[in-house]
Scaffold this active site. Structure first.
Site, PDB file in Angstrom:
ATOM      1  NE  ARG A  10      -1.577   2.417   2.711  1.00 18.82           N
ATOM      2  CZ  ARG A  10      -0.847   3.625   3.221  1.00 18.82           C
ATOM      3  NH1 ARG A  10      -0.953   4.664   2.572  1.00 18.82           N
ATOM      4  NH2 ARG A  10      -0.309   3.604   4.609  1.00 18.82           N
ATOM      5  NE  ARG A 134      -4.479   1.522  10.409  1.00 19.80           N
ATOM      6  CZ  ARG A 134      -3.819   1.043   9.596  1.00 19.80           C
ATOM      7  NH1 ARG A 134      -3.349  -0.242   9.427  1.00 19.80           N
ATOM      8  NH2 ARG A 134      -3.382   1.812   8.534  1.00 19.80           N
ATOM      9  CG  HIS A 195       1.951   5.155   8.998  1.00 26.33           C
ATOM     10  ND1 HIS A 195       1.895   4.022   7.895  1.00 26.33           N
ATOM     11  CD2 HIS A 195       2.272   6.342   8.169  1.00 26.33           C
ATOM     12  CE1 HIS A 195       2.093   4.275   6.794  1.00 26.33           C
ATOM     13  NE2 HIS A 195       2.196   5.839   6.720  1.00 26.33           N
ATOM     14  CG  HIS A 289      37.084  -2.223  12.653  1.00 28.52           C
ATOM     15  ND1 HIS A 289      35.542  -1.894  12.515  1.00 28.52           N
ATOM     16  CD2 HIS A 289      37.785  -1.066  13.080  1.00 28.52           C
ATOM     17  CE1 HIS A 289      35.703  -0.584  12.707  1.00 28.52           C
ATOM     18  NE2 HIS A 289      36.817  -0.291  13.260  1.00 28.52           N
TER      19      HIS A 289
HETATM   20  N1  COA Z   1     -11.892  10.541   3.634  1.00 28.07           N
HETATM   21  C1  COA Z   1     -12.728  10.921   2.964  1.00 28.07           C
HETATM   22  N2  COA Z   1     -12.657  11.645   1.821  1.00 28.07           N
HETATM   23  C2  COA Z   1     -11.189  12.073   1.443  1.00 28.07           C
HETATM   24  C3  COA Z   1     -10.226  11.690   2.275  1.00 28.07           C
HETATM   25  C4  COA Z   1     -10.417  10.699   3.587  1.00 28.07           C
HETATM   26  N3  COA Z   1      -9.530  10.282   4.251  1.00 28.07           N
HETATM   27  N4  COA Z   1      -8.912  11.869   2.009  1.00 28.07           N
HETATM   28  C5  COA Z   1      -9.345  12.903   0.954  1.00 28.07           C
HETATM   29  N5  COA Z   1     -10.495  12.733   0.587  1.00 28.07           N
HETATM   30  C6  COA Z   1     -11.325  13.348  -0.237  1.00 28.07           C
HETATM   31  C7  COA Z   1     -10.626  14.776  -0.859  1.00 28.07           C
HETATM   32  O1  COA Z   1     -11.248  15.682  -0.029  1.00 28.07           O
HETATM   33  C8  COA Z   1     -11.072  14.878  -2.182  1.00 28.07           C
HETATM   34  O2  COA Z   1     -12.643  14.985  -2.511  1.00 28.07           O
HETATM   35  P1  COA Z   1     -13.368  15.863  -3.199  1.00 28.07           P
HETATM   36  O3  COA Z   1     -13.079  15.153  -4.615  1.00 28.07           O
HETATM   37  O4  COA Z   1     -14.587  15.964  -3.073  1.00 28.07           O
HETATM   38  O5  COA Z   1     -12.610  17.390  -3.502  1.00 28.07           O
HETATM   39  C9  COA Z   1     -10.778  13.341  -2.868  1.00 28.07           C
HETATM   40  O6  COA Z   1     -10.919  12.693  -1.359  1.00 28.07           O
HETATM   41  C10 COA Z   1      -9.351  13.211  -3.028  1.00 28.07           C
HETATM   42  O7  COA Z   1      -9.216  13.901  -4.389  1.00 28.07           O
HETATM   43  P2  COA Z   1      -8.719  13.228  -5.993  1.00 28.07           P
HETATM   44  O8  COA Z   1      -7.663  11.899  -5.261  1.00 28.07           O
HETATM   45  O9  COA Z   1      -8.592  14.202  -6.614  1.00 28.07           O
HETATM   46  O10 COA Z   1     -10.316  12.228  -5.896  1.00 28.07           O
HETATM   47  P3  COA Z   1     -10.763  11.046  -6.908  1.00 28.07           P
HETATM   48  O11 COA Z   1     -12.026  10.832  -6.735  1.00 28.07           O
HETATM   49  O12 COA Z   1     -10.207  11.211  -8.241  1.00 28.07           O
HETATM   50  O13 COA Z   1      -9.613   9.938  -6.522  1.00 28.07           O
HETATM   51  C11 COA Z   1      -8.868   7.871  -5.122  1.00 28.07           C
HETATM   52  C12 COA Z   1      -9.664   9.433  -5.112  1.00 28.07           C
HETATM   53  C13 COA Z   1      -8.652   7.641  -3.576  1.00 28.07           C
HETATM   54  C14 COA Z   1      -9.298   6.955  -6.254  1.00 28.07           C
HETATM   55  C15 COA Z   1      -7.529   8.624  -5.972  1.00 28.07           C
HETATM   56  O14 COA Z   1      -6.845   9.474  -5.253  1.00 28.07           O
HETATM   57  C16 COA Z   1      -6.381   7.357  -5.971  1.00 28.07           C
HETATM   58  O15 COA Z   1      -6.252   6.522  -6.512  1.00 28.07           O
HETATM   59  N6  COA Z   1      -5.507   7.565  -4.747  1.00 28.07           N
HETATM   60  C17 COA Z   1      -4.306   6.629  -4.364  1.00 28.07           C
HETATM   61  C18 COA Z   1      -4.556   6.093  -2.926  1.00 28.07           C
HETATM   62  C19 COA Z   1      -4.290   7.095  -2.034  1.00 28.07           C
HETATM   63  O16 COA Z   1      -4.510   8.526  -2.373  1.00 28.07           O
HETATM   64  N7  COA Z   1      -4.059   7.088  -0.730  1.00 28.07           N
HETATM   65  C20 COA Z   1      -3.581   7.774   0.264  1.00 28.07           C
HETATM   66  C21 COA Z   1      -2.935   7.250   1.413  1.00 28.07           C
HETATM   67  S1  COA Z   1      -2.899   8.112   2.881  1.00 28.07           S
HETATM   68 ZN    ZN Z   2       2.123   7.077   5.057  1.00 25.09          ZN
END
Ligand code: COA
Ligand code: ZN
Length: 371
Positions: A10, A134, A195, A289
């Site tokens: 991840r 978690r 973490h 050493h």
């Molecule tokens: N819980 C809920 N919403 C969250 C969040 C959380 N922990 N963290 C971020 N968000 C929201 C943001 O506010 C944003 O929302 P918006 O679209 O309403 O503005 C969105 O999630 C993140 O933006 P973006 O990544 O551009 O949105 P997306 O819908 O296109 O893609 C994912 C979302 C997750 C599919 C994409 O970011 C991705 O593939 N990410 C890889 C995994 C990742 O980012 N992991 C982080 C681990 S710390």
């Molecule tokens: Zn991290």
């Protein structure tokens, strides 16, 4: 029980420039399970179909008991993420939410009150699937301690049995890490993960401090992969917990294989001087050493390299002394007579060269024919 959560699949795949394929993800999961890692964070299923399918395959191996570690999927605090993760029948879902003022203001645009509701509702929603939960307090290290406590209490009351304290920007020090844990340890019915990111090179030290102040699961990735400069390396924290606390959180004899496998899959070459799994970890150089090592390896080795499935060695160059040279000649079945030793040492000292075994054999032959 104390353990490592390995997040190579991840956090590790969030390293700039790194993408694993499905076979590689499954191989990494198998190796980690073979090494007795307690928890594997297998990915965030909504990222892509291919990540979803990798976790699905890892779960098939879990169900057939080929993989034994607890399998975890990542999720935002969003019901659709939770639905998709839960459909994989993973052992545990890890729901994360950024809780610092900066994250609330600029990422999710929520007030603290709203954030607490979102955290409560999403955990409560995941609970309806009957899986373990978690909650990760993202950016916990830059969060006001009182709000962090509110977040933890909310998450626990909603059904999370573990909270991950995330030093998302790697800004903690061991002292500051201990301060945070000392101010949350009184909260009941919860165990903590830590973490630690490595932006300031403190991830390992902070992880150890977290363990020493009560965290029972430490997050790590093989070779320290992760966003930006990564997080705590699995091989280092695993060895550190063995050395200081005699804890078996990972099979140390598999660390080299894990490291070289992830090196190959990630295309990120580890430096020779990487702690524990770097090629130089048990190679000695200077005469003083090597002399110590010949008499008793404990003089310059923190643990026996055989524990890691490797053998110690030493190099020969102008930093070598007579004891090293005699040992090397013995190893090469060359009778180390006084003359040869002093001629050879003289030659070695007067050149700027690193002598491999063949160089030493031909040097000795030259000395013999000259004499
Ligand atoms: N819980 C809920 N919403 C969250 C969040 C959380 N922990 N963290 C971020 N968000 C929201 C943001 O506010 C944003 O929302 P918006 O679209 O309403 O503005 C969105 O999630 C993140 O933006 P973006 O990544 O551009 O949105 P997306 O819908 O296109 O893609 C994912 C979302 C997750 C599919 C994409 O970011 C991705 O593939 N990410 C890889 C995994 C990742 O980012 N992991 C982080 C681990 S710390
Ligand atoms: Zn991290």
């Amino acid at each position: 029980m104390i353990g490592i959560l390995d997040s190579t699949l991840r956090e590790g795949e969030q390293t700039p420039g790194v993408l694993f394929n499905m076979d590689q993800r499954v191989n990494i999961a198998k190796l980690l399970s073979d090494a007795d890692v307690k928890m594997i964070e297998a990915g965030h299923p909504v990222v892509s179909e291919d990540i979803f399918n990798s976790i699905k395959y890892i779960m098939e191996l879990k169900n057939s008991e080929t993989i034994k570690s607890e399998i975890i999927a990542h999720s935002r605090a969003v019901n659709s993420d939770i639905d998709i993760a839960s459909s994989l029948n993973i052992d545990r879902i890890a729901i994360f939410y950024g809780i610092s003022d900066l994250h609330l203001k600029y990422k999710t645009h929520k007030t603290k009150e709203e954030a607490l509701n979102i955290i409560y509702n999403s955990i409560n929603y995941a609970k309806s699937y009957g899986i373990k939960i978690r909650f990760t307090a993202e950016d916990a290290s830059r969060t006001d301690i009182n709000f962090l406590r509110d977040v933890i209490k909310t998450a626990v009351s909603a059904g999370a049995d573990r909270i991950s304290i995330a030093d998302t920007l790697g800004i903690l020090t061991p002292e500051r890490t201990k301060y945070i844990f000392n101010n949350i340890n009184d909260i009941k019915n919860v165990e903590y993960d830590f973490h630690g990111h490595n932006d300031l090179g403190m991830a390992v030290a902070n992880s150890l401090a977290a363990f020493e102040s009560g965290a029972t699961v430490i997050h790590a990735t093989v070779n320290g992969l992760g966003e930006r400069v990564g997080i705590t390396p699995t091989q280092v924290i695993g060895t550190l917990l063995k050395y200081h606390y005699n804890l078996d959180v990972i099979n140390l004899s598999l660390l080299r294989e894990l490291s070289s496998t992830v090196e190959k899959y990630s295309n990120i070459q580890m430096p020779l001087n990487e702690p524990v799994t770097g090629s130089n970890a048990f190679i000695h150089k200077s005469g003083v050493h090597v002399n110590g090592i010949i008499n008793n390896p404990e003089t310059y080795e923190f643990m026996n390299p055989e524990i890691f499935g490797i053998q110690r060695s030493f190099t020969i160059d102008k930093y070598s002394g007579k004891h090293a040279l005699i040992q090397k000649l013995n190893n090469l079945n060359i009778k180390p007579d006084e003359n040869i030793i002093s001629y050879a040492l003289n030659e070695i000292k007067n050149s700027n060269k690193i002598y491999n075994d063949n160089d030493i054999i031909s040097m000795v032959n030259n000395i013999k024919s000259y004499n």
